[in-house]
Design a protein around this motif. Sequence first.
Motif, PDB file in Angstrom:
ATOM      1  N   HIS A   1       0.827  -1.217   0.000  1.00  0.00           N
ATOM      2  CA  HIS A   1       0.000   0.000   0.000  1.00  0.00           C
ATOM      3  C   HIS A   1       0.863   1.269   0.000  1.00  0.00           C
ATOM      4  O   HIS A   1       0.496   2.267  -0.622  1.00  0.00           O
ATOM      5  CB  HIS A   1      -0.913  -0.023   1.228  1.00  0.00           C
TER       6      HIS A   1
ATOM      7  N   LEU B   1      -5.509 -10.231  -2.402  1.00  0.00           N
ATOM      8  CA  LEU B   1      -5.592  -8.787  -2.593  1.00  0.00           C
ATOM      9  C   LEU B   1      -5.955  -8.468  -4.027  1.00  0.00           C
ATOM     10  O   LEU B   1      -5.549  -9.174  -4.945  1.00  0.00           O
ATOM     11  CB  LEU B   1      -4.237  -8.113  -2.339  1.00  0.00           C
TER      12      LEU B   1
ATOM     13  N   ALA C   1     -10.097  -3.073   2.893  1.00  0.00           N
ATOM     14  CA  ALA C   1      -8.645  -2.925   3.012  1.00  0.00           C
ATOM     15  C   ALA C   1      -8.280  -1.988   4.155  1.00  0.00           C
ATOM     16  O   ALA C   1      -7.335  -2.254   4.906  1.00  0.00           O
ATOM     17  CB  ALA C   1      -8.054  -2.417   1.695  1.00  0.00           C
TER      18      ALA C   1
ATOM     19  N   VAL D   1      -8.971  -6.328   0.197  1.00  0.00           N
ATOM     20  CA  VAL D   1      -8.307  -7.359   0.975  1.00  0.00           C
ATOM     21  C   VAL D   1      -9.390  -8.352   1.398  1.00  0.00           C
ATOM     22  O   VAL D   1     -10.422  -7.948   1.936  1.00  0.00           O
ATOM     23  CB  VAL D   1      -7.612  -6.785   2.228  1.00  0.00           C
TER      24      VAL D   1
END
Length: 171
Positions: free
Chosen positions: A27, A59, A164, A37
């Motif tokens: 990230h 992911l 995420a 995620v």
Amino acid sequence: MKTAYLSLGSNIGNRLDHLRQAVRLLHDHPAITVRKVSSVYETEPLGLTEQAKFLNIALELVTSLEAAELLRACQSIENKLGRMRKIRWGPRTVDLDILLYNEDSIQTEDLIVPHLRMQERAFVLVPLIEINSEVKHPSTGALYREEPAMREEGVILWKQIQNAGEFLQQD
């Protein structure tokens, strides 16, 4: 920007922390945005079975990196987090595999996409299908959710993840 799907696994030490660190490093990369995620799943090891269980996630990310550059970024993260490549299918702090890259089929000495045998591995498919149930093989068009491996036992929901940001914020 290209869309890629990755599979991450860990079975040494604080498995969840290793996964979280890997996602944070992805990230934080200037050419990568982690979009989704999956939840965290626990699975038995494959190949060398005399080792601890794995935690696995998938992911979805977007990147301006070419596939080979993304592979190098993944390998760099593995190295930062202490991955040792001593035993094939052996224990690891973290493993990052590129499953899909855009709708490309890639075959080089270092990278094969779609990832070999991913369609045979429930520990890869279950988290992947959670984040995108419509994902399909780039060459055949077969939906991964319809693969026989999706009906296998042994992929246990370990921690539900909604997004995420939630995954990155947890401690």
